[in-house]
Scaffold this motif. Structure first.
Motif, PDB file in Angstrom:
ATOM      1  N   MET A 179       0.846  -1.164   0.000  1.00 21.22           N
ATOM      2  CA  MET A 179       0.000   0.000   0.000  1.00 21.22           C
ATOM      3  C   MET A 179       0.897   1.235   0.000  1.00 21.22           C
ATOM      4  O   MET A 179       1.885   1.296   0.703  1.00 21.22           O
ATOM      5  CB  MET A 179      -0.894  -0.007   1.244  1.00 21.22           C
TER       6      MET A 179
ATOM      7  N   PRO B 266      -3.970   6.252   3.345  1.00 24.90           N
ATOM      8  CA  PRO B 266      -3.741   5.606   2.057  1.00 24.90           C
ATOM      9  C   PRO B 266      -3.622   6.661   0.964  1.00 24.90           C
ATOM     10  O   PRO B 266      -4.358   7.663   0.965  1.00 24.90           O
ATOM     11  CB  PRO B 266      -4.992   4.750   1.846  1.00 24.90           C
TER      12      PRO B 266
ATOM     13  N   ASP C 211       5.062  -2.072   8.533  1.00 25.52           N
ATOM     14  CA  ASP C 211       4.007  -3.005   8.940  1.00 25.52           C
ATOM     15  C   ASP C 211       3.104  -2.393  10.003  1.00 25.52           C
ATOM     16  O   ASP C 211       1.886  -2.523   9.950  1.00 25.52           O
ATOM     17  CB  ASP C 211       4.598  -4.316   9.453  1.00 25.52           C
TER      18      ASP C 211
ATOM     19  N   SER D  34       0.948   0.278   8.358  1.00 23.59           N
ATOM     20  CA  SER D  34      -0.042  -0.378   7.494  1.00 23.59           C
ATOM     21  C   SER D  34      -1.190  -0.978   8.290  1.00 23.59           C
ATOM     22  O   SER D  34      -2.353  -0.847   7.909  1.00 23.59           O
ATOM     23  CB  SER D  34       0.617  -1.477   6.659  1.00 23.59           C
ATOM     24  N   ARG D  35      -0.871  -1.641   9.402  1.00 25.08           N
ATOM     25  CA  ARG D  35      -1.920  -2.249  10.229  1.00 25.08           C
ATOM     26  C   ARG D  35      -2.893  -1.196  10.754  1.00 25.08           C
ATOM     27  O   ARG D  35      -4.105  -1.369  10.718  1.00 25.08           O
ATOM     28  CB  ARG D  35      -1.308  -3.027  11.392  1.00 25.08           C
ATOM     29  N   GLU D  36      -2.350  -0.086  11.268  1.00 25.13           N
ATOM     30  CA  GLU D  36      -3.210   0.963  11.827  1.00 25.13           C
ATOM     31  C   GLU D  36      -4.031   1.645  10.728  1.00 25.13           C
ATOM     32  O   GLU D  36      -5.217   1.923  10.920  1.00 25.13           O
ATOM     33  CB  GLU D  36      -2.373   1.994  12.584  1.00 25.13           C
ATOM     34  N   VAL D  37      -3.418   1.894   9.581  1.00 19.94           N
ATOM     35  CA  VAL D  37      -4.142   2.511   8.466  1.00 19.94           C
ATOM     36  C   VAL D  37      -5.240   1.572   7.972  1.00 19.94           C
ATOM     37  O   VAL D  37      -6.352   2.017   7.672  1.00 19.94           O
ATOM     38  CB  VAL D  37      -3.180   2.920   7.335  1.00 19.94           C
ATOM     39  N   ASP D  38      -4.956   0.293   7.909  1.00 18.93           N
ATOM     40  CA  ASP D  38      -5.984  -0.682   7.518  1.00 18.93           C
ATOM     41  C   ASP D  38      -7.162  -0.661   8.486  1.00 18.93           C
ATOM     42  O   ASP D  38      -8.311  -0.807   8.093  1.00 18.93           O
ATOM     43  CB  ASP D  38      -5.412  -2.104   7.479  1.00 18.93           C
ATOM     44  N   ARG D  39      -6.868  -0.467   9.768  1.00 15.98           N
ATOM     45  CA  ARG D  39      -7.892  -0.514  10.798  1.00 15.98           C
ATOM     46  C   ARG D  39      -8.706   0.778  10.882  1.00 15.98           C
ATOM     47  O   ARG D  39      -9.926   0.740  11.034  1.00 15.98           O
ATOM     48  CB  ARG D  39      -7.209  -0.809  12.150  1.00 15.98           C
TER      49      ARG D  39
ATOM     50  N   LEU E 285      -7.989   3.862   8.821  1.00 17.65           N
ATOM     51  CA  LEU E 285      -7.783   4.722   7.648  1.00 17.65           C
ATOM     52  C   LEU E 285      -6.825   5.876   7.874  1.00 17.65           C
ATOM     53  O   LEU E 285      -6.643   6.717   7.011  1.00 17.65           O
ATOM     54  CB  LEU E 285      -9.104   5.255   7.075  1.00 17.65           C
TER      55      LEU E 285
ATOM     56  N   LYS F 294      -3.038   7.057  10.474  1.00 15.17           N
ATOM     57  CA  LYS F 294      -2.116   6.798  11.587  1.00 15.17           C
ATOM     58  C   LYS F 294      -1.407   8.101  11.899  1.00 15.17           C
ATOM     59  O   LYS F 294      -0.836   8.742  11.023  1.00 15.17           O
ATOM     60  CB  LYS F 294      -1.098   5.731  11.181  1.00 15.17           C
TER      61      LYS F 294
END
Length: 82
Positions: free
Chosen positions: A1, A17, A50, A53-58, A60, A62
């Motif tokens: 991403m 993102p 990583d 990415s995890r926080e942004v996935d959760r 949107l 960080k």
């Protein structure tokens, strides 16, 4: 991403993102925002990437420190010297 970096009115730095703006939650918490960079450095497959990415996935977005922003983005000179 791929990510974009924004600076909020209160000085908070926010990663989202690429192609999106900070969500309403970030706006309410930190105020209006200014786009700073889409130029991510090649840090894929690192623990820092990583984590972001995890926080942004959760959520949107960080919130990151200036040090993290400088590590993962090419940023305007004013961010480097403030």
């Amino acid at each position: 991403m791929s990510f974009s970096l924004f600076e909020c009115q209160d000085g908070t730095l926010v990663v989202v993102p690429r192609g999106l703006t900070p969500p309403l939650e970030a706006y309410k918490a930190h105020g209006e925002f200014l786009h700073l960079s889409d130029a991510c450095r090649d840090l894929y497959d690192t623990s820092l990437w990583d984590e972001i990415s995890r926080e942004v996935d959760r959520t949107l977005y960080k919130v990151v420190t200036r040090e993290v922003a400088l590590r993962i983005f090419d940023v305007p000179d004013r961010l480097r010297t403030d």
